[in-house]
Each structure stands twice: as structure tokens, then as C-alpha cells.
Design a protein around this motif. Sequence first.
Motif, mmCIF file in Angstrom:
data_model
loop_
_atom_site.group_PDB
_atom_site.id
_atom_site.type_symbol
_atom_site.label_atom_id
_atom_site.label_comp_id
_atom_site.label_asym_id
_atom_site.label_seq_id
_atom_site.Cartn_x
_atom_site.Cartn_y
_atom_site.Cartn_z
ATOM 1 N N PRO A 26 7.800 7.020 -11.559
ATOM 2 C CA PRO A 26 8.778 6.009 -11.997
ATOM 3 C C PRO A 26 8.604 4.651 -11.320
ATOM 4 C CG PRO A 26 9.870 8.096 -11.568
ATOM 5 C CD PRO A 26 8.455 8.254 -11.088
ATOM 6 N N ASP A 66 8.166 1.182 -13.249
ATOM 7 C CA ASP A 66 8.992 0.034 -12.879
ATOM 8 C C ASP A 66 8.129 -1.206 -12.679
ATOM 9 O OD1 ASP A 66 11.509 -1.147 -11.959
ATOM 10 O OD2 ASP A 66 10.577 -1.156 -9.990
ATOM 11 N N TRP A 81 6.843 -2.764 -15.970
ATOM 12 C CA TRP A 81 7.955 -3.380 -16.713
ATOM 13 C C TRP A 81 8.373 -4.697 -16.078
ATOM 14 C CZ3 TRP A 81 9.606 -2.627 -21.413
ATOM 15 C CH2 TRP A 81 9.388 -1.396 -22.042
ATOM 16 N N ARG A 82 8.407 -4.719 -14.765
ATOM 17 C CA ARG A 82 8.791 -5.962 -14.083
ATOM 18 C C ARG A 82 7.805 -7.083 -14.392
ATOM 19 N NH1 ARG A 82 11.916 -5.383 -8.751
ATOM 20 N NH2 ARG A 82 13.160 -3.546 -9.142
ATOM 21 N N LEU A 139 6.253 -7.534 -17.129
ATOM 22 C CA LEU A 139 6.668 -8.069 -18.436
ATOM 23 C C LEU A 139 7.884 -8.976 -18.278
ATOM 24 C CD1 LEU A 139 6.527 -8.180 -21.543
ATOM 25 C CD2 LEU A 139 7.951 -6.119 -21.606
ATOM 26 N N GLY A 140 8.850 -8.517 -17.481
ATOM 27 C CA GLY A 140 10.071 -9.293 -17.284
ATOM 28 C C GLY A 140 9.790 -10.678 -16.710
ATOM 29 N N VAL A 141 8.943 -10.718 -15.699
ATOM 30 C CA VAL A 141 8.624 -12.004 -15.069
ATOM 31 C C VAL A 141 7.846 -12.890 -16.045
ATOM 32 C CG1 VAL A 141 7.333 -13.125 -13.210
ATOM 33 C CG2 VAL A 141 8.724 -11.103 -12.722
ATOM 34 N N THR A 194 10.089 -14.564 -18.598
ATOM 35 C CA THR A 194 11.163 -15.486 -18.218
ATOM 36 C C THR A 194 10.725 -16.609 -17.280
ATOM 37 O OG1 THR A 194 11.755 -13.932 -16.475
ATOM 38 C CG2 THR A 194 13.090 -13.880 -18.477
ATOM 39 N N ALA A 195 9.627 -16.407 -16.562
ATOM 40 C CA ALA A 195 9.248 -17.412 -15.550
ATOM 41 C C ALA A 195 9.060 -18.783 -16.189
ATOM 42 C CB ALA A 195 7.976 -16.981 -14.839
ATOM 43 N N ARG A 196 9.368 -19.805 -15.424
ATOM 44 C CA ARG A 196 9.198 -21.201 -15.862
ATOM 45 C C ARG A 196 7.935 -21.814 -15.295
ATOM 46 N NH1 ARG A 196 12.467 -19.037 -19.236
ATOM 47 N NH2 ARG A 196 13.595 -20.562 -20.471
ATOM 48 N N MET A 197 7.338 -21.167 -14.309
ATOM 49 C CA MET A 197 6.086 -21.647 -13.717
ATOM 50 C C MET A 197 5.259 -20.435 -13.313
ATOM 51 S SD MET A 197 7.475 -24.624 -11.157
ATOM 52 C CE MET A 197 5.994 -25.604 -11.158
ATOM 53 N N ILE A 198 4.017 -20.406 -13.754
ATOM 54 C CA ILE A 198 3.138 -19.304 -13.357
ATOM 55 C C ILE A 198 1.762 -19.869 -13.045
ATOM 56 C CG2 ILE A 198 1.996 -17.194 -14.136
ATOM 57 C CD1 ILE A 198 4.367 -16.373 -15.589
ATOM 58 N N GLU A 235 -1.339 -15.795 -10.189
ATOM 59 C CA GLU A 235 -0.240 -14.862 -10.428
ATOM 60 C C GLU A 235 -0.343 -14.282 -11.836
ATOM 61 O OE1 GLU A 235 3.775 -16.367 -10.452
ATOM 62 O OE2 GLU A 235 4.616 -14.364 -10.174
ATOM 63 N N GLU A 258 11.013 -14.225 -25.418
ATOM 64 C CA GLU A 258 11.803 -14.361 -24.182
ATOM 65 C C GLU A 258 12.845 -13.262 -24.099
ATOM 66 O OE1 GLU A 258 14.293 -17.905 -22.048
ATOM 67 O OE2 GLU A 258 12.536 -18.375 -23.241
ATOM 68 N N ASP A 274 12.781 -21.770 -12.092
ATOM 69 C CA ASP A 274 11.884 -20.630 -12.244
ATOM 70 C C ASP A 274 12.464 -19.396 -11.561
ATOM 71 O OD1 ASP A 274 9.275 -19.456 -12.893
ATOM 72 O OD2 ASP A 274 8.929 -19.510 -10.733
ATOM 73 N N TRP A 280 15.379 -17.779 -13.471
ATOM 74 C CA TRP A 280 14.902 -17.130 -14.699
ATOM 75 C C TRP A 280 14.189 -15.813 -14.389
ATOM 76 C CZ3 TRP A 280 16.259 -17.788 -19.499
ATOM 77 C CH2 TRP A 280 16.792 -19.007 -19.923
ATOM 78 N N ARG A 281 13.398 -15.838 -13.316
ATOM 79 C CA ARG A 281 12.684 -14.605 -12.955
ATOM 80 C C ARG A 281 13.666 -13.482 -12.606
ATOM 81 N NH1 ARG A 281 7.075 -15.292 -10.406
ATOM 82 N NH2 ARG A 281 6.293 -17.108 -11.493
ATOM 83 N N GLY A 330 14.576 -11.975 -15.716
ATOM 84 C CA GLY A 330 13.448 -11.195 -16.229
ATOM 85 C C GLY A 330 13.344 -9.833 -15.574
ATOM 86 N N VAL A 331 13.459 -9.819 -14.259
ATOM 87 C CA VAL A 331 13.342 -8.546 -13.535
ATOM 88 C C VAL A 331 14.537 -7.643 -13.866
ATOM 89 C CG1 VAL A 331 13.331 -7.471 -11.249
ATOM 90 C CG2 VAL A 331 11.924 -9.495 -11.683
ATOM 91 N N THR A 368 14.155 -5.897 -17.213
ATOM 92 C CA THR A 368 13.050 -4.975 -17.489
ATOM 93 C C THR A 368 12.866 -3.877 -16.446
ATOM 94 O OG1 THR A 368 11.588 -6.571 -16.440
ATOM 95 C CG2 THR A 368 11.628 -6.556 -18.850
ATOM 96 N N ALA A 369 13.346 -4.098 -15.228
ATOM 97 C CA ALA A 369 13.070 -3.128 -14.159
ATOM 98 C C ALA A 369 13.577 -1.745 -14.538
ATOM 99 C CB ALA A 369 13.710 -3.587 -12.854
ATOM 100 N N ARG A 370 12.873 -0.749 -14.052
ATOM 101 C CA ARG A 370 13.257 0.655 -14.280
ATOM 102 C C ARG A 370 13.951 1.253 -13.076
ATOM 103 N NH1 ARG A 370 12.576 -1.381 -18.980
ATOM 104 N NH2 ARG A 370 12.300 0.180 -20.589
ATOM 105 N N MET A 371 13.897 0.572 -11.947
ATOM 106 C CA MET A 371 14.566 1.028 -10.727
ATOM 107 C C MET A 371 15.025 -0.201 -9.960
ATOM 108 S SD MET A 371 11.930 3.937 -9.357
ATOM 109 C CE MET A 371 13.141 4.914 -8.475
#
Lengths: 344, 344
Positions: A257, A261, A264-265, A267-269, A272-276, A280, A344, B261, B264-265, B268-269, B272-275
Amino acid sequence: MSTAAKKWYQLNGTDADVVLSTRVRLARNLSGYPFPCVMNDEQRAKVNALVRDAVENGGSVIGSRFACIDLSEKSREELVSLVERHLISPEFAGKPAGRMLMLLDDESVSLMLCEEDHLRLQVLEPGLALDKAYDMADKLDTLLSERLNFAASEKLGYLTACPTNLGTAMRASVMVHLPALERTGALRSLSSSIAKLGLTIRGMYGEGSGSRGAVYQISNQETLGVTEKSTIEKLSGIISQLIKLERDAREKLMANPAEQDRVWRALGVLRTARMISSEEFIELYSQLRLGVASGQIKGVTLDALSELSAKVQPATMLVDAGTALTPAQRDARRAEMIRAMLGE
Amino acid sequence: MSTAAKKWYQLNGTDADVVLSTRVRLARNLSGYPFPCVMNDEQRAKVNALVRDAVENGGSVIGSRFACIDLSEKSREELVSLVERHLISPEFAGKPAGRMLMLLDDESVSLMLCEEDHLRLQVLEPGLALDKAYDMADKLDTLLSERLNFAASEKLGYLTACPTNLGTAMRASVMVHLPALERTGALRSLSSSIAKLGLTIRGMYGEGSGSRGAVYQISNQETLGVTEKSTIEKLSGIISQLIKLERDAREKLMANPAEQDRVWRALGVLRTARMISSEEFIELYSQLRLGVASGQIKGVTLDALSELSAKVQPATMLVDAGTALTPAQRDARRAEMIRAMLGE
């Protein structure tokens, strides 16, 4: 050149969950001309003209689909973008004066003229496609050899500027994504096994670079005393085994798990992130790709990921933007493009 | 007790972007009975019965909306959940035998019987609502005093077990979210100014605890030689200033793309996070709340956030689950609840 043609890297091939792309490269030199490192401008112009003529007037349909690009007319960003897309070598981009690139409309075939050798013919395919890429390279080689006199010896095979390419002068390589084998630590011992088999494994951007985003290039080492076919077969066999090992490792890894996790995180970042930053992105992309390829994350396709990865490389982004960007602007634009593609 | 009544913490009040909740607490003791720390079981039962009678039979409509809860009948998780919801003190939960809690249906008013004092009456309101909370406390105090004889002296005011509460025996406190003042470092000097004004600022879970998720409780220190009204006014004035300072700091902070940023992150986390552990949730929640309150993130409401925050506290989650959970299961369940509320 049709601009509507889909680029090769927008497609996914066989075993795309592990194999990103396949490349076969042939080196050829023309008899009667010195190697590029010692030729003068006149000789270079002559060789360039001969190769271009052989491509464009060889009587083959494919010849008409090539564009001939004078690198000296390209901006610094466009040159780096060509490197990022693996179409030219960094060395070739570094000295663009008098250098020509012939490029197929879908960018799957490129010919560097007067790089280390007179001719470097490269075929790129998505996924695992060693036979297909070799067949295409072989076909083009045959076509060119009808109008060009390639330097070769009975004993050594094709003659090349660097002795490590003598013989078949062929380098076949496969770009693989090995996040699970890397994460479990199994890759270290596998790497030394691979090296013992006469193959080379190295990080994403060619020789001397470390791995980034768990992407590795595996290629043949030997060119002398072997045939093209046997080289392709040997590499195919190793890659098939690696694919199996990576898939098994992923299955075990993704049962955890905490690892679910993690993907998935990512994907989440990304969503939603505004700067990458580029660094990274490569890390998060690797995790997301693992999540999608292992079936953990649905609703995102490997196709979309491959296209995304190609689009957000630093120089390619600059070329698309058509304007200078500060690093912060570039990171913001990258994040924006990622959100646009992943939702998003 | 109507289970359909919306709980107070599901609503947002005035200045909800900065102020999470307001609390007014009165301590009272009955004449002729020893303080709880030295009373026997019989005396405690008698006091409990007297207070309960005063609430339920005071002839007020509100009296019928109280439930009388015997803490000795509650599980450990239910007791901790009551603490998490700020309805009882950790000390009260620690020794539940013979202890009664009277709780209004929307949980905005609670009466701890025989905690440190015979009666601890507490009113909770969402947002900034010092006047409203004080008015309610005062109304209930008046109602109870018609049937109960509260211990008081002309000179000292209300008598309490601990001398620090003598006088008004009132503690008014406001829970504020100060992520920008904390992040810019301005909070440190503000804290000492606040202390000099006779107020106390401390972390989320009462005395001795550090700040978590940039949530601070600000309360009056003085109870002797002051009136309830002047205490409320003084606290109101300081909170108004703090709100303004925090809003200004947020505006400056959120003009920085790197800070945008960051919030927003967090979204995002969380999406999507699973834990997610309780500690991580508090940090991410704080960032998300800042993003929503500052208008950076739209599509998520402060109302939804307040409800989410209440629901995912460790013991409250266990009570809702109705079954024992391992820490890993709890973290997975928390992540699941967050995704359900924030959308994936």
C-alpha cells in the motif's frame, strides 16, 4: 514534409509498459574521402551532397519524405531540442557549421551527415521493435548503397572512424523503464550480468550519464566478428528477460500500500503543482508511469504519458514557446502543460 | 436528542478565513459542597443530580435539547473522540467513573460535571463569535443560578478550585489559523506582544502543546478584578488586529508563485494519496485551508474543510468505523475519506 504526420514518439509500441523505445543506428563512410575529423570544408560539402542525392534521388518513395536540415540555420534551443528528441548527438549539435541532418517526417529516421562518420543512419521506434527498426535500417542501407560506395574490408567489415564500431557498425539499443528493479535493488546485480553478456546498460542521456527517472538504455557492445541478426537476437533475448523481471518486481512492489500511495501522490502533485522543474518532473513522471503501467492508476494512458514526456523537455518547451523563458517561467509553463494534459 | 441536528463545527462563522472557532467557558461551584478533588462519591452523585435537574427542569426550551452522558459507559475511543471535539478535557476523559457530561444536540454547549469544578459550562461557536458565545453562556448561567446556589464572595467573585480562575471564572478563547504569520516569522514577536496584554497564545490542543498546522488558541489570562464584558472586548480587539495582520501577510505570501505552488500541491496530495497519517494531514490541511481562504484555490469551500477536519481525527474515525483499525488501516481510511470529500 507533412507537418500533420504523427511523430513516432506519440505512439506506443509493443511492451510499452516497460520498453519506451528502440533504436538501431548504422555508421557508414564513403570510400575515397577522409573521415570527418580530418576532412576539409570542400570534402564535407561533397560528401553531404552525395548522401543527400542518394536519399532524395534513390527512386524510393520514402526518399521524398525526408527534410534536409542545415544545422547552422537552427537556433541554440532548436539544436538542444533535437538532442532531447534523440535525433542528433550532443557533439553534432555543438558544432553546427556546415552540418546537415536528414529527417523523416515522423522523425523515426534521421541521418546525421559528417558527424563522427560520414553517415549515421538512425531508426527510432516506440516500444520494443528491434526487428522492425533493423529492417528499416537495413532497407535504407541497401537503398543508399546503390548510389554510394561504402568503405568496407573483407576482414573488418564496415570501416568506421572509431575502431569500436568496426564490423557491423551497428548499435542497437532499447530504452527501458525499470522503476521496480531499481527500487528493489535488483538492478545492481542485473547490470553486471548484462555487462558480462557483452551488452551495455546506462542512464537515459547516453554515455557517462547516470540514470534519471529509472530509464536505462541497453545496447550491444560488440560489432566485430558478429552479424547484425545475431546482435539483434541476443539483445532481444535479454530484453525479454528484463521485461519479465521488471513486471514481476512491479507486481510485488505494487502489492504494498505504501508503494501504491507513492504513485498516486505523484499523479496528485503533477495534476496540481504550479511549478515543476525538469528534474522533479522526471522523478514524478517515472512514478506515475509505473502507476499507470502496473494498472494501479486508470484514466491516464501510456500514450498520453509518452507524449507529455516529449513535450515538456526544457529546450523543446522553449522552441514551442517561441520566446525566451526564465527558469521560473519555464517551470510554471511546464506545470501548466502537465495540468492541461493530465487534467486538474 | 435529535441526531439530525447539524453540529456546530459543520458551519462556518464570521471571519472563517482566519478564525476557526470561539469558545467561552464558565466555572461554577455549588455552595456547601467540597471541590471535586476532595469530594466523596455520594457528594459527587448529589452535585451531578442537582446540576442535571437545573438543566432539565429549569423551564427553558433549551434544557430539553441536552443529553446526559455517563462517561463510564463510553469506550476509550468515544472518550478520546469527545476530547478531539473539544467537548471534554483530557483529564475528564482520563477518569470517567461517575462522571457526567451534558451535551446540547448540536454539540455547541457542553457541561462537564465535577471536573476541576462542580460545573464547567462551555459554549462553542464556529468563526469569530465572542459576543454570541458569551451571551449564550450568560443566559445558561442565569438559568442555572435560579435553581443552584453558586459559591461566590463579594470580594473574589466566583470561587473556583484553582485560584487562577477566581473572579469571573470565565475563559474566553478563539482558535485562529495563522499560516502566513507563522511562515513569515512575524508570529514570534506578535506572541510576546499578546502575552504582555494579559492574553495567552498556545498551540492547538490546549496548554503545553506546540502548534500544529498553524492553529493557535488565544485566550484571556485574567479573571480577577475584571468584568466578563471587558474581557470579551479586549480579546475581540486583539483578534480583530490579528485577523487583519494575517490577511495582509497572506496577500503578500500568496503573490509568490512558489507559495501558490505549495498550497496547490497540498490539494494534489490530499486528493490522491492512499495513506495519510494524522500529522501529515494536519500540515497539508493547513496549507490547503490557506489556499482556499486566500482565494487561490476555488471549488473547495471552507465549510467542507471544517467538516473534513472534524471527521478525520484519529479517535473520531475509529468511532465512525465501529471497529478496531491498525495504524495503517486508519491512515488508509483517512485518505479514503479525504478523497471522498475533496474529489479525486
